[in-house]
Design a protein around this motif. Structure first.
Motif, short mmCIF file in Angstrom:
data_model
loop_
_atom_site.label_atom_id
_atom_site.label_comp_id
_atom_site.label_asym_id
_atom_site.label_seq_id
_atom_site.Cartn_x
_atom_site.Cartn_y
_atom_site.Cartn_z
N LEU A 95 0.64 -1.14 -0.02
CA LEU A 95 -0.41 0.25 0.44
C LEU A 95 0.97 1.52 0.15
N THR A 96 0.07 2.38 -1.00
CA THR A 96 1.29 3.26 -0.66
C THR A 96 1.00 4.26 -0.11
N GLN A 123 -10.37 -3.77 -2.89
CA GLN A 123 -9.86 -1.81 -2.93
C GLN A 123 -9.09 -2.24 -3.72
N LEU A 124 -9.25 -1.61 -4.92
CA LEU A 124 -9.35 -1.33 -5.72
C LEU A 124 -8.17 -0.14 -6.13
N VAL A 125 -7.05 -0.85 -6.65
CA VAL A 125 -6.01 0.24 -6.80
C VAL A 125 -5.18 -0.24 -8.05
N SER A 126 -4.13 1.33 -8.44
CA SER A 126 -3.86 1.29 -9.74
C SER A 126 -2.59 0.31 -8.94
N LEU A 127 -1.86 0.21 -10.07
CA LEU A 127 -0.48 -0.47 -9.24
C LEU A 127 0.89 0.08 -10.46
N GLY A 158 11.54 -2.52 -7.35
CA GLY A 158 10.92 -3.16 -8.24
C GLY A 158 9.53 -3.77 -7.39
N GLN A 159 9.50 -3.43 -5.76
CA GLN A 159 8.46 -3.90 -6.19
C GLN A 159 7.11 -3.39 -5.86
N LEU A 160 5.88 -4.19 -6.51
CA LEU A 160 5.06 -3.32 -6.57
C LEU A 160 3.99 -2.88 -5.79
N ALA A 179 0.52 2.59 5.55
CA ALA A 179 1.34 2.42 4.21
C ALA A 179 2.93 1.52 4.77
N GLY A 180 2.82 0.75 3.25
CA GLY A 180 3.71 -0.12 3.26
C GLY A 180 3.52 -1.17 3.55
N GLU A 181 2.51 -1.96 3.65
CA GLU A 181 2.17 -3.53 4.22
C GLU A 181 2.18 -4.41 3.21
N VAL A 182 1.90 -5.14 2.26
CA VAL A 182 2.41 -5.85 1.48
C VAL A 182 0.95 -7.14 1.89
N PHE A 183 -0.50 -6.22 0.91
CA PHE A 183 -1.25 -7.80 0.55
C PHE A 183 -1.44 -7.95 -1.16
#
Ligand SMILES: Nc1nc2c(c(=O)[nH]1)N[C@H]1C(S)=C(S)[C@@H](COP(=O)(O)OP(=O)(O)OC[C@H]3O[C@@H](n4cnc5c(N)ncnc54)[C@H](O)[C@@H]3O)O[C@H]1N2
Ligand code: MOO
Length: 397
Positions: A327-328, A341-345, A352-354, A388-392
């Motif tokens: 998450l940004t 949650q709809l997101v743009s990537l 290189g992390q998404l 922010a920064g947590e990965v899902f």
């Protein structure tokens, strides 16, 4: 009664309708799930393959000091190799040719100087150069791909290499997608002010095409008699039926009741998730039925998050389909629902992390917000705060 997203997934994972296997021509196999073991029928390369255009010699002659080699003959790829018996001569040889017996190294044209009927060789030539030795890549009988693998570009290439003109793959379920609703009109029609075009059908079909499934499309009105009659035939003639709309609490939401009247056993109705809470799933023999909520984002999310994982499992696909992103920005979501949650990537240019940035949108009817999105970030129901920064996990669009 709502069940959790995990419970719904587990219920579906226990369903084992048998859709069998079929044999298809190699040209039709891409994207399908392999159901046999792909074995090498020969060593690869199958012979000592020349890897450069040039000449081949017996290195012993060069080691003994010879630097000019008259050409004995030329050998191209596809020609049966004739042995080099006179070590003072060379054979002009092309990439892809089988190295002749007696020759031990290849020198490319760029390193040679032609004169008369032969070639001058430079200093520093080495033995065993530019030869792709038999069996270096694969040994005859080796297992190259196992059942459950999705047939992609690499598998198609090796299937062809190993002589598989036909391939056994998972059979695909006969599938129907049905849009329900009196407000829906054909895409080509000009809707009245209170009508809309039936976009869900086309969106859901594209998701299923990702597995090679080619569904038939239908539209049914919110009329119990019509629904009962048509659904009865559709459920009996298909192995996968996906309906969009008519599964919530409205006066015209007839779908769940009619499916049960038709003998489709309800597996669940209502999942603690947003979007897609009213999702219905049922089964009649080897036929699976999904009643997707009509809101466009809900029906897409339920297909990506529930139907597709179920289908991948039923088609015996072994490869995981998991993408993760960070998450940004921080996010709060209080209800005890799994939030998709709809997101743009986009990828972080350094690591290189998404990275996933939430897409602002006006709820699950805001189909246009998908245009600004690349997927759904799956945020667990047990939590309300996401930093922010947590990965899902991400379901990619
Ligand atoms: N009293 C309640 N009302 C609603 C609830 C609820 O819990 N209590 N849930 C809401 C949620 S969440 C959703 S999602 C929707 C789902 O309703 P249905 O599955 O019954 O779908 P419809 O009412 O038929 O349609 C919803 C919406 O989507 C449009 N739609 C339907 N089909 C298509 C299609 N093929 N292409 C494009 N758009 C389509 C339809 O016109 C509606 O606007 O229920 C809430 N209500
Ligand atoms: O859950 Mo509904 O699917 O949000 O619109």
């Amino acid at each position: 009664m709502l069940i959790t997203h995990t419970e719904a997934t587990d219920i579906l994972a226990q369903q084992d309708p048998d859709w069998g296997t079929e044999t298809v021509a190699l040209g039709q196999a891409a994207g399908r799930v392999l159901r046999q073991t792909l074995r090498a029928d020969r060593d690869q390369p199958p012979f000592n393959r020349v890897a450069m255009d040039g000449i081949c010699i017996d290195y012993a002659a060069y080691a003994a000091g010879q630097r000019f080699f008259p050409v004995a003959w030329m050998q191209a790829a596809g020609q049966s190799p004739r042995a080099l018996t006179d070590a003072t001569k060379c054979i002009e040889i092309m990439t892809g040719a089988a190295l002749p017996e007696g020759a031990t190294t290849v020198i490319r044209y760029e390193d040679l100087r032609a004169e008369g009927g032969g070639f001058h060789l430079p200093e520093g030539v080495e033995d065993g150069k530019s030869i792709h030795y038999r069996g270096k890549d694969i040994e005859e009988g080796a297992e190259l791909a196992t059942p459950g693998c999705r047939i992609g570009i690499a598998e198609i290439g090796m299937l062809a290499t190993c002589g598989y003109a036909e391939v056994e793959v998972s059979a695909l379920p006969r599938t129907a997608i049905i849009a329900t609703g009196n407000e829906l009109v054909d895409v080509a029609a000009r809707p009245l002010p209170h009508q809309i075009r039936m976009s869900n059908l086309f969106q859901l079909r594209e998701v299923l095409r990702g597995l090679g499934i080619e569904p038939a499309l239908h539209h049914l009105p919110d009329e119990p008699e019509r629904l009962r009659e048509s659904l009865s035939a559709i459920v009996r003639n298909n192995e996968l039926v996906m309906l969009s709309g008519g599964v919530s609490k409205g006066k015209l939401d007839y779908v769940p009741g009619i499916l049960q009247e038709l003998g489709v056993e309800k597996l669940f109705h209502g999942v603690a998730q947003r979007p897609g809470k009213p999702l219905w799933a049922g089964r009649l023999g080897d036929t699976m039925v999904f009643g997707l909520p009509g809101n466009p984002i809900s029906s897409v999310n339920c297909t990506l998050g529930m139907v597709m994982p179920f289908l991948r499992q039923r088609l015996h696909m072994t490869e995981p389909n998991t993408v993760f992103a960070a998450l940004t920005e921080a996010l709060t979501f209080k209800p005890s629902l799994t939030l998709f949650q709809l997101v743009s990537l986009k990828a972080d240019p350094e690591s290189g992390q998404l990275l996933a940035t939430p897409t602002p949108h006006a709820g699950s009817g805001d189909a246009a917000s998908l245009l600004r999105s690349d997927g759904f970030l799956e945020l667990p129901a047990e939590r309300a705060e996401f930093a922010a920064g947590e990965v899902f996990r991400v379901l990619r669009l």
